[in-house]
Design a protein around this motif. Structure first.
Motif, PDB file in Angstrom:
ATOM      1  N   ARG A 258       0.706  -1.259   0.101  1.00 40.02           N
ATOM      2  CA  ARG A 258      -0.098  -0.108   0.122  1.00 40.02           C
ATOM      3  C   ARG A 258       0.788   1.287  -0.031  1.00 40.02           C
ATOM      4  O   ARG A 258       0.348   2.214  -0.502  1.00 40.02           O
ATOM      5  N   TYR A 259       1.899   1.186   0.658  1.00 37.26           N
ATOM      6  CA  TYR A 259       2.546   2.524   0.808  1.00 37.26           C
ATOM      7  C   TYR A 259       4.214   2.613   0.336  1.00 37.26           C
ATOM      8  O   TYR A 259       4.688   3.814   0.556  1.00 37.26           O
ATOM      9  N   LEU A 260       4.860   1.591   0.111  1.00 34.66           N
ATOM     10  CA  LEU A 260       6.347   1.790  -0.201  1.00 34.66           C
ATOM     11  C   LEU A 260       6.363   2.682  -1.348  1.00 34.66           C
ATOM     12  O   LEU A 260       7.217   3.455  -1.636  1.00 34.66           O
ATOM     13  N   GLU A 261       5.498   2.450  -2.617  1.00 33.59           N
ATOM     14  CA  GLU A 261       5.670   3.203  -3.798  1.00 33.59           C
ATOM     15  C   GLU A 261       5.377   4.907  -3.375  1.00 33.59           C
ATOM     16  O   GLU A 261       6.275   5.551  -3.891  1.00 33.59           O
ATOM     17  N   ARG A 262       4.558   5.088  -2.795  1.00 38.89           N
ATOM     18  CA  ARG A 262       4.060   6.549  -1.958  1.00 38.89           C
ATOM     19  C   ARG A 262       5.200   6.825  -1.527  1.00 38.89           C
ATOM     20  O   ARG A 262       5.909   8.267  -1.558  1.00 38.89           O
ATOM     21  N   ALA A 263       5.937   6.125  -0.487  1.00 34.17           N
ATOM     22  CA  ALA A 263       7.169   6.555   0.415  1.00 34.17           C
ATOM     23  C   ALA A 263       8.455   6.904  -0.421  1.00 34.17           C
ATOM     24  O   ALA A 263       8.879   7.930  -0.096  1.00 34.17           O
ATOM     25  N   VAL A 264       8.393   6.255  -1.606  1.00 35.19           N
ATOM     26  CA  VAL A 264       9.593   6.526  -2.505  1.00 35.19           C
ATOM     27  C   VAL A 264       9.400   7.720  -3.404  1.00 35.19           C
ATOM     28  O   VAL A 264      10.195   8.588  -3.389  1.00 35.19           O
ATOM     29  N   THR A 265       8.223   7.867  -4.000  1.00 34.32           N
ATOM     30  CA  THR A 265       8.096   9.023  -5.136  1.00 34.32           C
ATOM     31  C   THR A 265       7.609  10.204  -4.410  1.00 34.32           C
ATOM     32  O   THR A 265       7.624  10.931  -5.069  1.00 34.32           O
ATOM     33  N   ASP A 266       7.156  10.198  -3.106  1.00 37.45           N
ATOM     34  CA  ASP A 266       6.785  11.512  -2.550  1.00 37.45           C
ATOM     35  C   ASP A 266       7.239  11.704  -1.071  1.00 37.45           C
ATOM     36  O   ASP A 266       6.641  11.226  -0.213  1.00 37.45           O
ATOM     37  N   ALA A 267       8.360  12.398  -1.197  1.00 35.09           N
ATOM     38  CA  ALA A 267       9.166  12.733   0.285  1.00 35.09           C
ATOM     39  C   ALA A 267       8.239  13.406   1.231  1.00 35.09           C
ATOM     40  O   ALA A 267       8.503  13.273   2.379  1.00 35.09           O
ATOM     41  N   ALA A 268       7.179  14.074   0.788  1.00 38.15           N
ATOM     42  CA  ALA A 268       6.547  14.769   1.707  1.00 38.15           C
ATOM     43  C   ALA A 268       5.160  13.930   2.065  1.00 38.15           C
ATOM     44  O   ALA A 268       4.662  14.391   3.009  1.00 38.15           O
ATOM     45  N   GLU A 274       6.019   6.746   7.558  1.00 38.73           N
ATOM     46  CA  GLU A 274       5.705   6.290   8.917  1.00 38.73           C
ATOM     47  C   GLU A 274       5.141   4.846   8.677  1.00 38.73           C
ATOM     48  O   GLU A 274       5.730   4.141   9.604  1.00 38.73           O
ATOM     49  N   GLN A 275       4.485   4.565   7.619  1.00 41.58           N
ATOM     50  CA  GLN A 275       3.896   3.039   7.530  1.00 41.58           C
ATOM     51  C   GLN A 275       5.036   2.191   7.002  1.00 41.58           C
ATOM     52  O   GLN A 275       4.933   1.185   7.655  1.00 41.58           O
ATOM     53  N   TRP A 278       7.109   1.283  10.213  1.00 42.90           N
ATOM     54  CA  TRP A 278       6.274   0.561  10.982  1.00 42.90           C
ATOM     55  C   TRP A 278       6.415  -0.843  10.167  1.00 42.90           C
ATOM     56  O   TRP A 278       6.555  -2.010  10.958  1.00 42.90           O
ATOM     57  N   ALA A 279       6.294  -1.055   9.019  1.00 44.85           N
ATOM     58  CA  ALA A 279       6.572  -2.269   8.454  1.00 44.85           C
ATOM     59  C   ALA A 279       7.892  -2.882   8.548  1.00 44.85           C
ATOM     60  O   ALA A 279       8.161  -4.042   8.769  1.00 44.85           O
ATOM     61  N   ALA A 280       8.863  -1.961   8.570  1.00 43.98           N
ATOM     62  CA  ALA A 280      10.409  -2.389   8.876  1.00 43.98           C
ATOM     63  C   ALA A 280      10.308  -3.244  10.230  1.00 43.98           C
ATOM     64  O   ALA A 280      11.048  -4.204  10.477  1.00 43.98           O
ATOM     65  N   THR A 281       9.902  -2.446  11.073  1.00 44.85           N
ATOM     66  CA  THR A 281       9.855  -2.793  12.763  1.00 44.85           C
ATOM     67  C   THR A 281       9.168  -4.369  12.476  1.00 44.85           C
ATOM     68  O   THR A 281       9.571  -5.488  13.180  1.00 44.85           O
ATOM     69  N   LEU A 282       8.124  -4.216  11.888  1.00 49.55           N
ATOM     70  CA  LEU A 282       7.183  -5.808  12.143  1.00 49.55           C
ATOM     71  C   LEU A 282       8.101  -6.899  11.270  1.00 49.55           C
ATOM     72  O   LEU A 282       8.060  -8.011  11.827  1.00 49.55           O
ATOM     73  N   ALA A 283       8.723  -6.689  10.236  1.00 49.76           N
ATOM     74  CA  ALA A 283       9.315  -7.647   9.291  1.00 49.76           C
ATOM     75  C   ALA A 283      10.571  -7.761  10.237  1.00 49.76           C
ATOM     76  O   ALA A 283      11.042  -8.986  10.176  1.00 49.76           O
ATOM     77  N   GLY A 284      11.160  -6.902  11.075  1.00 49.85           N
ATOM     78  CA  GLY A 284      12.523  -7.189  11.607  1.00 49.85           C
ATOM     79  C   GLY A 284      12.124  -8.251  12.705  1.00 49.85           C
ATOM     80  O   GLY A 284      12.823  -8.997  12.910  1.00 49.85           O
ATOM     81  N   ILE A 285      10.953  -8.073  13.387  1.00 52.81           N
ATOM     82  CA  ILE A 285      10.725  -9.040  14.388  1.00 52.81           C
ATOM     83  C   ILE A 285      10.539 -10.269  13.854  1.00 52.81           C
ATOM     84  O   ILE A 285      10.653 -11.295  14.396  1.00 52.81           O
ATOM     85  N   ALA A 286       9.773 -10.329  12.828  1.00 55.70           N
ATOM     86  CA  ALA A 286       9.224 -11.587  12.058  1.00 55.70           C
ATOM     87  C   ALA A 286      10.748 -12.387  11.568  1.00 55.70           C
ATOM     88  O   ALA A 286      10.860 -13.550  12.032  1.00 55.70           O
ATOM     89  N   PHE A 287      11.650 -11.796  10.824  1.00 51.22           N
ATOM     90  CA  PHE A 287      12.736 -12.389  10.506  1.00 51.22           C
ATOM     91  C   PHE A 287      13.754 -12.629  11.547  1.00 51.22           C
ATOM     92  O   PHE A 287      14.550 -13.544  11.500  1.00 51.22           O
ATOM     93  N   GLY A 288      13.754 -12.025  12.555  1.00 51.67           N
ATOM     94  CA  GLY A 288      14.634 -12.299  13.682  1.00 51.67           C
ATOM     95  C   GLY A 288      14.108 -13.404  14.624  1.00 51.67           C
ATOM     96  O   GLY A 288      14.967 -13.954  15.189  1.00 51.67           O
ATOM     97  N   ASN A 289      12.838 -13.891  14.225  1.00 46.59           N
ATOM     98  CA  ASN A 289      12.368 -15.264  14.638  1.00 46.59           C
ATOM     99  C   ASN A 289      12.061 -16.328  13.642  1.00 46.59           C
ATOM    100  O   ASN A 289      11.833 -17.636  13.977  1.00 46.59           O
TER     101      ASN A 289
END
Length: 433
Positions: A258-268, A274-275, A278-289
């Motif tokens: 939903r958000y990656l393309e938006r986060a890359v193409t629009d710095a504002a 932010e989303q 949050w995805a990075a945090t969730l995926a970090g906890i996932a792959f850490g386990n």
């Protein structure tokens, strides 16, 4: 094979959930002083890199620590894409300073450097002693480390919630790492404000690393298929896909779709950035386990053997392939080949990322997922496969040799691979469009 249909008699019957304490939200970097004091830290080694050390976020952290009465000794020299040499220099600094705690402010490279410094200052040993086998001895960390508060400034590596530290072993021209639950930071302060000033290409590469963490954790060999070796207290972090890691992986994939393309193409677009954080945090906890597998194992060779490529918007001019880029360039080729192991999972992952898989059958899973990954890569400006970063057919064998030592990751894959399979997959990853 889905874990639900497996007896578990020849594999593990339990999984372990480990996570750092995580504080997430805009402005939370200002909490670092209070949190350091609460952990009993009086003298802190503050790790950063030469770029981040010039930013306002670094000043915020220093000020917060000093206002809480914590003495700060700064190490602004962490290397982006660390090496065994840069880890040794950081460890020498930490041994000399002898802090009672660590704070890292930066991307995964900075956080990993602080982990390594903490380890070797706390439990001195020959450098290769703790490094993953077969490259190093893979020795267990003998005891706890000093408290470490990690403050990530990129939305990517998840290093703030994992017990993994990655570096380039210069003598082998390959990336490898140290993996131990003892290395996991005590706390993570994840402040999306840090990503507001990131260049688009850095958001793209770090975001694609997140995507790969989630996708590889979700498609890793199920934990019930992991042969049980050693003591239960030494259950590896790469224990395979499990119900806990699935939760974080699927939600991270949904958010990125939903958000990656938006986060890359629009710095504002602060909501998108932010989303993705949050995805990075969730995926970090996932792959850490759960652990990652083939695309990451291949990536260490891609980054380690780079010829003369340097990405736009990254500091310096020396050849490098950013970690997230080196991972995602292999992903479409790898997932085409792993899809038959569990088509349902591969299709579900594609759906979460936003692919239209309504009419897809099991035999389409690899194509649907690979083609959707390629669409995302193009949308965020990635090179066209490994050829786009300077590799050719003649490099395939050397790349396979470079990926082969990553047995910790390859053993976590849903299929068995050998060097010939890796060389073939590197060839398949040369061009996508």
């Amino acid at each position: 094979m889905s874990c639900c249909h497996h007896s578990g008699l020849d594999g593990d019957t339990a999984f372990t959930v480990d996570a750092s304490r995580v504080t997430f939200g805009r402005g939370c970097l200002a909490e670092v002083g209070d949190r350091a004091a609460a952990l009993g830290i009086h003298r802190v080694a503050l790790f950063s890199d030469p770029t981040v050390a010039t930013l306002e976020i670094f000043d915020t952290v220093q000020r917060s620590l000093r206002e809480a009465g914590v003495e700060v000794v700064s190490y602004p020299d962490a290397r982006v894409e660390p090496t065994d040499e840069s880890f040794k220099q950081a460890a020498a600094f930490a041994t000399d300073v002898n802090p009672d705690g660590y704070v890292s402010v930066g991307g995964g490279s900075v956080i990993d450097t602080a982990k390594a410094a903490n380890l070797y200052a706390s439990h001195p040993a020959d450098f290769l002693e703790y490094v993953n086998a077969p490259v190093g001895a893979g020795a267990a960390v003998p005891g706890p480390l000093r408290p470490h508060i990690a403050c990530p400034t990129t939305s990517g590596t998840g290093s703030e919630v994992t017990g993994i530290a990655i570096f380039d072993l210069l003598a082998m021209a390959a990336k490898t790492g140290i993996a131990s639950p003892a290395l996991r930071p005590t706390e993570a302060l994840v402040d999306p404000d840090c990503t507001d000033t990131l260049p688009a290409s850095v958001v793209a590469c770090s975001g694609l690393d997140v995507l790969s963490h989630a996708l590889e954790s979700y498609t890793a060999r199920p934990y019930r298929r992991r042969a049980v070796t050693g003591r239960p207290s030494r259950r590896p972090m790469s224990q395979g896909a499990n119900p806990w890691s699935d939760l974080g992986s699927l939600e991270a994939l949904r958010l990125l779709g939903r958000y990656l393309e938006r986060a890359v193409t629009d710095a504002a677009d602060r909501e998108a950035r932010e989303q993705v954080m949050w995805a990075a945090t969730l995926a970090g906890i996932a792959f850490g386990n759960a652990g990652v597998h083939i695309p990451h194992a291949m990536a260490y060779a891609v980054a380690g053997q780079v010829h003369d490529f340097h990405p736009p918007e990254y500091p310096g001019d020396e050849p490098m392939v950013p970690h997230g880029m080196s991972v995602v360039l292999n992903a479409p080729a790898a997932f085409r080949l792993t899809a038959p192991t569990d088509p349902v999972r591969h299709l579900e992952a594609a759906r979460q990322l936003g692919a239209d898989a309504a009419d897809a059958g099991p035999e389409d899973a690899g194509t649907v997922l690979a083609e959707h990954l390629i669409r995302i890569m193009r949308a965020v400006g990635m090179p066209n496969g490994l050829a786009g970063v300077g590799y050719s057919e003649t490099d395939a064998a050397a790349l396979a040799d470079g990926a082969w030592p990553q047995q910790r990751l390859l053993n976590n894959a849903p299929i068995d691979v050998d060097k010939a399979w890796l060389a073939d997959t590197f060839r398949r990853a040369l061009n996508y469009w």
